[in-house]
Design an enzyme around this catalytic site. Structure first.
Site, PDB file in Angstrom:
ATOM      1  N   GLU A  52       0.868  -1.131  -0.118  1.00  0.00           N
ATOM      2  CA  GLU A  52       0.116  -0.061  -0.149  1.00  0.00           C
ATOM      3  C   GLU A  52       0.989   0.985  -0.179  1.00  0.00           C
ATOM      4  O   GLU A  52       1.700   1.311   0.632  1.00  0.00           O
ATOM      5  CB  GLU A  52      -0.761  -0.024   1.195  1.00  0.00           C
ATOM      6  N   ASP A 196     -10.542   8.167 -22.551  1.00  0.00           N
ATOM      7  CA  ASP A 196     -10.201   6.748 -22.236  1.00  0.00           C
ATOM      8  C   ASP A 196      -9.850   5.844 -23.552  1.00  0.00           C
ATOM      9  O   ASP A 196     -10.687   5.545 -24.596  1.00  0.00           O
ATOM     10  CB  ASP A 196     -11.609   6.228 -21.557  1.00  0.00           C
ATOM     11  N   THR A 222      -6.552   0.590 -20.159  1.00  0.00           N
ATOM     12  CA  THR A 222      -6.467  -0.820 -19.761  1.00  0.00           C
ATOM     13  C   THR A 222      -5.176  -1.122 -20.274  1.00  0.00           C
ATOM     14  O   THR A 222      -4.426  -0.466 -21.482  1.00  0.00           O
ATOM     15  CB  THR A 222      -7.374  -1.925 -20.346  1.00  0.00           C
TER      16      THR A 222
HETATM   17  C1  LIG Z   1     -12.505  -2.337 -21.723  1.00  0.00           C
HETATM   18  C2  LIG Z   1     -12.851  -0.964 -21.565  1.00  0.00           C
HETATM   19  C3  LIG Z   1     -12.728  -0.298 -20.236  1.00  0.00           C
HETATM   20  C4  LIG Z   1     -12.838  -1.426 -18.824  1.00  0.00           C
HETATM   21  O1  LIG Z   1     -11.961  -2.263 -18.757  1.00  0.00           O
HETATM   22  P1  LIG Z   1     -12.056  -3.373 -17.683  1.00  0.00           P
HETATM   23  O2  LIG Z   1     -10.662  -3.755 -17.182  1.00  0.00           O
HETATM   24  O3  LIG Z   1     -12.863  -4.436 -18.304  1.00  0.00           O
HETATM   25  O4  LIG Z   1     -12.714  -2.555 -16.475  1.00  0.00           O
HETATM   26  C5  LIG Z   1     -12.789   0.857 -19.922  1.00  0.00           C
HETATM   27  N1  LIG Z   1     -13.061   1.620 -21.064  1.00  0.00           N
HETATM   28  C6  LIG Z   1     -13.088   1.210 -22.382  1.00  0.00           C
HETATM   29  C7  LIG Z   1     -13.447   2.407 -23.262  1.00  0.00           C
HETATM   30  C8  LIG Z   1     -13.211  -0.016 -22.564  1.00  0.00           C
HETATM   31  O5  LIG Z   1     -13.230  -0.519 -23.706  1.00  0.00           O
END
Ligand SMILES: *Cc1c(COP(=O)(O)O)cnc(C)c1O
Length: 413
Positions: A52, A196, A222
């Site tokens: 942590e 994202d 991710t």
């Molecule tokens: C896959 C994805 C996520 C989430 O990923 P997890 O690891 O499954 O929580 C978030 N944003 C976008 C745009 C994604 O395609």
């Protein structure tokens, strides 16, 4: 004692899953096959310890080597994406997004995004997700003609709602994202931009998709999709104040101890992605996606937005066969050894568990070494399976052909 002796049931299921992956074509756009080096790092004694906190400031003793591992992961992530700060601790993409939201907004603040049904992710404001429970989402739209982001709608929503944050980056969007345009609109209303890049991270890291920097204030991703690392999340920024807020919102905001074996595996994957071969790989992903798309169009399938610029495509099955649903197609293809996922198309009249579409991607088959001509063959397998979907004998015959075809393309070893 090894696993086969101590827990033969789990060992056998893992063996069967490995065999399944080896003998089928993985066309799910969000999946990939990691290297043995990544697998090796993930399966180590690093799972044993709490760490942590952050390098140099832990809440547990004995973290010296963990500090060095996490620092390597951070340095490589910064180099890979050309930015000044990285938090490598999020357990997943959704966790990274929750932490990023906490760093940028207060509960009750408004943000705008693309909704799930149009290609967004559930962590972008789907009503059952924390993003909608703690914050106020609203959505911009796709242009109904081009099926691409409608920047008039982004601007109109931004002006009307004055959101704290504008979110771009998607789960089922086949076209290049114009991050500069999002920033231009955000600046007009004083909003932050969050990108994202979960799906396109590998492409961004290699310059085969434009970078969200310097336009986005915060970038999340991710690590397990086109980036080809272990399952996990990552948050990036260039803003020192946001960097501090992000570190707080990951730990102690939303997580306890980091998964240090996964952070080591992320460092290994980032190291791989920094090598020139990874750019060759990402370039091939795009060529392969285009080859698959072109052949499917020859077979009479309609692709949402008319094609693809990246690693994925969304098929609207209705043009090929009005009665064919995404759910039926996914099932028939699986019986034929072709793994895909059903996906809604824009304004899909069918519910999410049925859908009229299929999402396909090239990252995993490109890792196995398929090239453009092989993708043509994959499209032919796919079409044959959908034509023969009601005949188990036809599907079984294709499954055998696919398994034979897969032998030419070993998984990473
Ligand atoms: C896959 C994805 C996520 C989430 O990923 P997890 O690891 O499954 O929580 C978030 N944003 C976008 C745009 C994604 O395609």
């Amino acid at each position: 004692m090894n696993l086969a002796q101590t827990d033969p049931k789990i060992a056998e299921l893992i063996r069967l899953e490995q065999q399944r992956q080896e003998s089928t074509l993985e066309l799910i756009a969000s999946e990939n096959h990691v290297s043995t080096a990544v697998l090796e790092a993930a399966g180590t004694v690093l799972t044993n310890k709490y760490a942590e906190g952050y390098p140099g400031a832990r809440y547990y003793g004995g973290c010296g080597f963990y500090d060095q591992i996490e620092n390597l992961a951070i340095d490589r992530a910064k180099q890979l994406f050309g930015c000044g700060f990285a938090n490598v601790q999020p357990h997943s993409g959704a966790n990274a997004n929750l932490s990023a939201f906490m760093a940028m907004m207060q509960p009750g603040d408004r943000f705008i995004s693309l909704n799930l049904a149009s290609g967004g992710h559930l962590s972008h404001g789907m009503k059952l997700n924390t993003s909608a429970i703690f914050y106020k989402p609203d959505h911009y739209e796709l242009d109904p003609k081009t099926e691409q982001i409608d920047f008039n709608s982004v601007r109109a929503k931004a002006k009307e709602l004055k959101p704290k944050m504008i979110l771009c980056g998607y789960s089922a969007y086949a076209r290049t994202i114009d991050f500069a345009k999002f920033r231009e609109i955000a600046d007009e209303v004083g909003a932050l931009v969050m990108a994202d890049i979960a799906h396109i991270a590998g492409l961004v890291a290699t310059g085969t998709h434009p970078s969200p920097f310097p336009h986005a204030h915060v970038v999340t991703t991710t690590t397990h999709k086109t980036l080809r690392g272990p399952r996990g999340g990552l948050i990036l920024t260039n803003d020192p104040d946001l960097a501090k807020a992000i570190n707080r919102s990951v730990f102690p905001g939303t997580q306890g101890g980091p998964l240090m074996h996964i952070i080591a595996a992320k460092a290994v994957a980032f190291g791989e992605a920094l090598r020139p071969e990874f750019k060759t790989y990402c370039t091939q992903i795009i060529k392969n996606a285009k080859a698959l798309a072109a052949r499917l169009q020859q077979h009479g399938y309609r692709l949402v937005s008319g094609g693809t610029d990246n690693h994925l495509m969304l098929i609207d099955l209705r043009a090929r066969n009005e009665s064919l649903t995404g759910a039926d197609a996914e099932k028939a293809l699986e019986a034929a050894g072709i793994i895909t996922n059903k996906n809604g198309v824009p304004n899909d009249p069918r519910p999410p568990k049925v859908t009229s579409g299929l999402r396909l991607g090239a990252p995993a088959v490109t890792t196995r070494g398929l090239k453009e001509a092989d993708m043509t063959k994959v499209a032919d397998f796919l079409d044959a399976a959908l034509i023969g979907k009601s005949d188990p004998a036809v599907l079984e015959k294709i499954r055998k052909e696919v398994a034979e075809f897969c032998k030419k393309f070993p998984m990473p070893h």
